[in-house]
Design a protein around this motif. Sequence first.
Motif, PDB file in Angstrom:
ATOM      1  N   CYS A  92       0.915  -1.062   0.022  1.00  0.00           N
ATOM      2  CA  CYS A  92      -0.068   0.140   0.162  1.00  0.00           C
ATOM      3  C   CYS A  92       0.908   1.189  -0.166  1.00  0.00           C
ATOM      4  CB  CYS A  92      -0.781   0.054   1.147  1.00  0.00           C
ATOM      5  SG  CYS A  92      -1.532   1.538   1.438  1.00  0.00           S
ATOM      6  N   CYS A  94       0.076   4.702  -0.326  1.00  0.00           N
ATOM      7  CA  CYS A  94      -0.314   5.698   0.191  1.00  0.00           C
ATOM      8  C   CYS A  94       0.013   5.831   1.715  1.00  0.00           C
ATOM      9  CB  CYS A  94      -1.740   5.922   0.062  1.00  0.00           C
ATOM     10  SG  CYS A  94      -2.379   6.277  -1.632  1.00  0.00           S
ATOM     11  N   PHE A  95      -0.038   4.639   2.178  1.00  0.00           N
ATOM     12  CA  PHE A  95       0.096   4.550   3.763  1.00  0.00           C
ATOM     13  C   PHE A  95       1.178   3.704   4.273  1.00  0.00           C
ATOM     14  CE2 PHE A  95      -4.444   5.158   2.716  1.00  0.00           C
ATOM     15  CZ  PHE A  95      -4.421   6.637   3.159  1.00  0.00           C
ATOM     16  N   ASP A  96       2.393   3.505   3.558  1.00  0.00           N
ATOM     17  CA  ASP A  96       3.378   2.719   3.566  1.00  0.00           C
ATOM     18  C   ASP A  96       3.439   1.595   4.372  1.00  0.00           C
ATOM     19  OD1 ASP A  96       6.111   2.685   3.198  1.00  0.00           O
ATOM     20  OD2 ASP A  96       6.565   3.231   5.261  1.00  0.00           O
ATOM     21  N   TRP A  97       2.469   0.829   3.918  1.00  0.00           N
ATOM     22  CA  TRP A  97       2.236  -0.758   4.551  1.00  0.00           C
ATOM     23  C   TRP A  97       3.121  -1.726   3.446  1.00  0.00           C
ATOM     24  CZ3 TRP A  97       0.356  -2.420   8.714  1.00  0.00           C
ATOM     25  CH2 TRP A  97      -0.662  -1.868   9.329  1.00  0.00           C
ATOM     26  N   GLN A 115      -7.492  -0.615   8.800  1.00  0.00           N
ATOM     27  CA  GLN A 115      -6.999   0.746   8.715  1.00  0.00           C
ATOM     28  C   GLN A 115      -6.903   1.417   7.352  1.00  0.00           C
ATOM     29  OE1 GLN A 115      -3.088   1.093  11.099  1.00  0.00           O
ATOM     30  NE2 GLN A 115      -3.745  -1.091  11.821  1.00  0.00           N
ATOM     31  N   ILE A 116      -6.589   0.777   6.438  1.00  0.00           N
ATOM     32  CA  ILE A 116      -6.472   1.376   4.881  1.00  0.00           C
ATOM     33  C   ILE A 116      -7.851   1.700   4.754  1.00  0.00           C
ATOM     34  CG2 ILE A 116      -6.096   0.875   2.656  1.00  0.00           C
ATOM     35  CD1 ILE A 116      -3.828  -0.822   3.791  1.00  0.00           C
ATOM     36  N   HIS A 119      -9.195   5.026   6.183  1.00  0.00           N
ATOM     37  CA  HIS A 119      -8.325   6.054   5.583  1.00  0.00           C
ATOM     38  C   HIS A 119      -8.955   6.683   4.065  1.00  0.00           C
ATOM     39  CE1 HIS A 119      -5.408   6.543   8.320  1.00  0.00           C
ATOM     40  NE2 HIS A 119      -4.701   5.575   8.208  1.00  0.00           N
ATOM     41  N   ARG A 124      -8.323  10.135   2.273  1.00  0.00           N
ATOM     42  CA  ARG A 124      -6.942  10.419   2.288  1.00  0.00           C
ATOM     43  C   ARG A 124      -6.260   9.719   1.317  1.00  0.00           C
ATOM     44  NH1 ARG A 124      -8.369   8.718   8.113  1.00  0.00           N
ATOM     45  NH2 ARG A 124      -9.116  11.057   9.130  1.00  0.00           N
ATOM     46  N   CYS A 125      -6.747   8.739   0.599  1.00  0.00           N
ATOM     47  CA  CYS A 125      -5.751   7.909  -0.324  1.00  0.00           C
ATOM     48  C   CYS A 125      -5.501   8.866  -1.570  1.00  0.00           C
ATOM     49  CB  CYS A 125      -6.247   6.595  -0.565  1.00  0.00           C
ATOM     50  SG  CYS A 125      -7.652   6.613  -1.721  1.00  0.00           S
ATOM     51  N   ASN A 130       0.180   7.599  -6.344  1.00  0.00           N
ATOM     52  CA  ASN A 130       1.117   6.955  -5.267  1.00  0.00           C
ATOM     53  C   ASN A 130       1.449   5.435  -5.788  1.00  0.00           C
ATOM     54  OD1 ASN A 130       1.829   9.081  -3.590  1.00  0.00           O
ATOM     55  ND2 ASN A 130      -0.382   8.581  -2.674  1.00  0.00           N
TER      56      ASN A 130
END
Length: 151
Positions: A92, A94-97, A115-116, A119, A124-125, A130
């Motif tokens: 992921c 956008c959220f650095d997973w 969590q994703i 968001h 927020r994505c 990205n």
Amino acid sequence: MDCCVPSNHIETITTECSSCGEKGKNVQLITVKSLLKASALETIEPENSYVFCSNPACAIVYFSGNHSQKFVENDLKVPVYQKNQSVDVPVCYCFDWTRERLLEAVGTENTPADQIKAHVQAGRCGCEVNNPQGACCLGNVNNFIRDFKKA
């Protein structure tokens, strides 16, 4: 599922990669432009349509619909999940997973997917700028976790 792209989303057209023969997925020009390094961006032909090749065995990441241009992972600012098996590559963007972070979170109460999703629902994505696929990564996250649990 395309979580971030508003109604200006372009129609999906599949095109075969000239290198591996697999069908790719059309991506928006903004995706390609935002992820190419300056040296590659200077060569882009904006009138072309671009396609993402997800085949892990193929070096090509993006190619133009008329096959006049090809870009490899080294032309991008980020590693490509489908092409690079390293544990620190984002699943992921956008959220650095990363793969490693996802593995550490398997079995936790508040799952990475939850969590994703929260968001994404909060707007927020930014997957279109990205994620090299130009689409929501939640499918990749769910598939990665499912495959890990099967192993």
